[in-house]
Design a protein around this motif. Structure first.
Motif, PDB file in Angstrom:
ATOM      1  N   ASN A 112       0.824  -1.208   0.000  1.00 24.57           N
ATOM      2  CA  ASN A 112       0.000   0.000   0.000  1.00 24.57           C
ATOM      3  C   ASN A 112       0.859   1.259   0.000  1.00 24.57           C
ATOM      4  N   GLY A 113       1.923   1.255  -0.808  1.00 23.99           N
ATOM      5  CA  GLY A 113       2.788   2.420  -0.974  1.00 23.99           C
ATOM      6  C   GLY A 113       3.887   2.578   0.055  1.00 23.99           C
ATOM      7  N   MET A 114       3.958   1.693   1.043  1.00 25.42           N
ATOM      8  CA  MET A 114       4.981   1.779   2.097  1.00 25.42           C
ATOM      9  C   MET A 114       6.028   0.686   1.887  1.00 25.42           C
ATOM     10  N   PRO A 115       7.338   1.038   1.972  1.00 22.30           N
ATOM     11  CA  PRO A 115       8.374   0.011   1.817  1.00 22.30           C
ATOM     12  C   PRO A 115       8.328  -1.012   2.946  1.00 22.30           C
ATOM     13  N   LEU A 116       8.630  -2.250   2.610  1.00 21.44           N
ATOM     14  CA  LEU A 116       8.637  -3.337   3.579  1.00 21.44           C
ATOM     15  C   LEU A 116      10.060  -3.831   3.820  1.00 21.44           C
ATOM     16  N   VAL A 117      10.303  -4.268   5.038  1.00 21.08           N
ATOM     17  CA  VAL A 117      11.589  -4.873   5.379  1.00 21.08           C
ATOM     18  C   VAL A 117      11.545  -6.337   4.955  1.00 21.08           C
ATOM     19  N   MET A 118      12.578  -6.759   4.229  1.00 26.21           N
ATOM     20  CA  MET A 118      12.714  -8.150   3.806  1.00 26.21           C
ATOM     21  C   MET A 118      13.736  -8.815   4.729  1.00 26.21           C
ATOM     22  N   LYS A 119      13.275  -9.746   5.550  1.00 30.88           N
ATOM     23  CA  LYS A 119      14.178 -10.449   6.466  1.00 30.88           C
ATOM     24  C   LYS A 119      14.551 -11.796   5.869  1.00 30.88           C
ATOM     25  N   PRO A 120      15.854 -12.112   5.884  1.00 34.15           N
ATOM     26  CA  PRO A 120      16.263 -13.433   5.392  1.00 34.15           C
ATOM     27  C   PRO A 120      15.786 -14.535   6.330  1.00 34.15           C
ATOM     28  N   THR A 121      15.703 -15.732   5.791  1.00 35.53           N
ATOM     29  CA  THR A 121      15.378 -16.925   6.578  1.00 35.53           C
ATOM     30  C   THR A 121      16.560 -17.881   6.468  1.00 35.53           C
ATOM     31  N   HIS A 123      16.809 -20.127   4.424  1.00 37.29           N
ATOM     32  CA  HIS A 123      16.945 -20.499   3.012  1.00 37.29           C
ATOM     33  C   HIS A 123      17.001 -19.246   2.143  1.00 37.29           C
ATOM     34  N   ILE A 124      17.942 -19.207   1.224  1.00 39.83           N
ATOM     35  CA  ILE A 124      18.142 -18.051   0.358  1.00 39.83           C
ATOM     36  C   ILE A 124      16.951 -17.813  -0.578  1.00 39.83           C
ATOM     37  N   ASP A 125      16.115 -18.836  -0.739  1.00 41.20           N
ATOM     38  CA  ASP A 125      14.984 -18.713  -1.650  1.00 41.20           C
ATOM     39  C   ASP A 125      13.653 -18.496  -0.924  1.00 41.20           C
ATOM     40  N   VAL A 126      13.720 -18.067   0.337  1.00 46.03           N
ATOM     41  CA  VAL A 126      12.532 -17.708   1.118  1.00 46.03           C
ATOM     42  C   VAL A 126      12.876 -16.477   1.958  1.00 46.03           C
ATOM     43  N   ILE A 127      11.997 -15.469   1.924  1.00 43.99           N
ATOM     44  CA  ILE A 127      12.177 -14.298   2.783  1.00 43.99           C
ATOM     45  C   ILE A 127      10.905 -14.059   3.582  1.00 43.99           C
ATOM     46  N   SER A 128      11.047 -13.277   4.631  1.00 47.00           N
ATOM     47  CA  SER A 128       9.917 -12.846   5.436  1.00 47.00           C
ATOM     48  C   SER A 128       9.709 -11.360   5.195  1.00 47.00           C
ATOM     49  N   LEU A 129       8.540 -10.999   4.720  1.00 45.94           N
ATOM     50  CA  LEU A 129       8.197  -9.578   4.571  1.00 45.94           C
ATOM     51  C   LEU A 129       7.539  -9.120   5.861  1.00 45.94           C
ATOM     52  N   GLN A 130       8.127  -8.142   6.511  1.00 48.25           N
ATOM     53  CA  GLN A 130       7.592  -7.595   7.754  1.00 48.25           C
ATOM     54  C   GLN A 130       6.580  -6.511   7.390  1.00 48.25           C
ATOM     55  N   LEU A 131       5.333  -6.745   7.717  1.00 51.67           N
ATOM     56  CA  LEU A 131       4.261  -5.827   7.343  1.00 51.67           C
ATOM     57  C   LEU A 131       4.263  -4.586   8.243  1.00 51.67           C
ATOM     58  N   THR A 132       4.011  -3.432   7.655  1.00 53.03           N
ATOM     59  CA  THR A 132       3.932  -2.198   8.434  1.00 53.03           C
ATOM     60  C   THR A 132       2.613  -2.106   9.182  1.00 53.03           C
ATOM     61  N   LYS A 133       1.592  -2.784   8.670  1.00 55.27           N
ATOM     62  CA  LYS A 133       0.287  -2.848   9.333  1.00 55.27           C
ATOM     63  C   LYS A 133      -0.172  -4.299   9.277  1.00 55.27           C
ATOM     64  N   PRO A 134      -0.467  -4.910  10.433  1.00 58.24           N
ATOM     65  CA  PRO A 134      -0.917  -6.309  10.438  1.00 58.24           C
ATOM     66  C   PRO A 134      -2.186  -6.487   9.600  1.00 58.24           C
ATOM     67  N   ILE A 135      -2.343  -7.691   9.040  1.00 62.85           N
ATOM     68  CA  ILE A 135      -3.530  -8.020   8.258  1.00 62.85           C
ATOM     69  C   ILE A 135      -4.449  -8.854   9.151  1.00 62.85           C
ATOM     70  N   LYS A 136      -5.573  -8.282   9.510  1.00 63.13           N
ATOM     71  CA  LYS A 136      -6.547  -8.991  10.344  1.00 63.13           C
ATOM     72  C   LYS A 136      -7.393  -9.917   9.480  1.00 63.13           C
ATOM     73  N   THR A 137      -8.128 -10.790  10.134  1.00 55.39           N
ATOM     74  CA  THR A 137      -9.025 -11.712   9.443  1.00 55.39           C
ATOM     75  C   THR A 137      -9.959 -10.934   8.529  1.00 55.39           C
ATOM     76  N   GLY A 138     -10.035 -11.367   7.266  1.00 55.80           N
ATOM     77  CA  GLY A 138     -10.919 -10.731   6.296  1.00 55.80           C
ATOM     78  C   GLY A 138     -10.316  -9.529   5.590  1.00 55.80           C
ATOM     79  N   GLU A 139      -9.167  -9.069   6.039  1.00 59.91           N
ATOM     80  CA  GLU A 139      -8.523  -7.917   5.389  1.00 59.91           C
ATOM     81  C   GLU A 139      -7.597  -8.377   4.277  1.00 59.91           C
ATOM     82  N   LYS A 140      -7.245  -7.445   3.420  1.00 58.23           N
ATOM     83  CA  LYS A 140      -6.314  -7.744   2.336  1.00 58.23           C
ATOM     84  C   LYS A 140      -5.254  -6.665   2.263  1.00 58.23           C
TER      85      LYS A 140
END
Length: 188
Positions: A112-121, A123-140
């Protein structure tokens, strides 16, 4: 019938029923993609942009989204894919030239226009995107990023041999999230 056989069968079926009930849910996440990509058949690259609309249908609030970057499985000899090839006695990838390997890069994820932090895991072929705003049930949330895939020589399903291209598992995509959590396994 032997009483131990009956006890064993009852135990087996009760564990199996419990295991099956723990592995299935009444909900499923929804992921929609819009991808604009071009094949550079001189440099053997895919250059594009992706928008991913992720709908959280789970009962949990999500603070991260695990993303598969499976072209990175072809990046070096430390990946799960490389180790599997070596364990299977296929040494073509192990001794491959750097120019014959692949990767995905030029990533700059935004939500939604805000940069996200990409955290390594692990495995080099999997990352964790840290969301700036949590996604609640039913949200997108809509995630977007440019990306470049350096297409490897054919070692597996993604690759090229001269101007012949075998394109699969090539774009950034969310891992499956289910009642067991994130299924963020590496490419094998």
């Amino acid at each position: 019938m032997n009483k131990y056989v009956i006890i064993g069968l009852v135990t087996f079926f009760s564990f199996q029923t419990k295991a099956q009930s723990l592995q299935q849910a009444t909900w499923q996440q929804e992921v929609d993609y819009v991808i604009d990509v071009k094949l550079d058949d001189v440099n053997h690259r895919l250059v594009g942009e992706i928008a991913i609309t992720y709908t959280n249908n789970s009962p949990q609030t999500l603070n991260e989204i695990m993303i598969h970057l499976w072209p990175n499985a072809y990046k070096n000899n430390s990946t799960a894919f490389a180790k599997q090839m070596q364990e299977n006695g296929d040494m073509d990838f192990y001794f491959a030239k750097e120019s014959d390997r692949g990767s995905i890069n030029q990533l700059a994820f935004m939500a939604n226009g805000m940069p996200l932090v990409m955290k390594p895991t692990d495995h080099i072929d999997v990352i964790s995107l840290q969301l700036t705003k949590p996604i609640k049930t039913g949200e997108k949330v809509t995630l977007s990023t440019p990306f470049t895939v350096n297409i490897p020589k054919v070692f597996s399903r993604l690759g090229h041999e001269n101007q012949d291209y075998f394109i699969t598992q090539w774009y950034p995509k969310p891992a499956v999230y289910d009642i067991n959590g994130w299924n963020a396994m590496p490419y094998l």
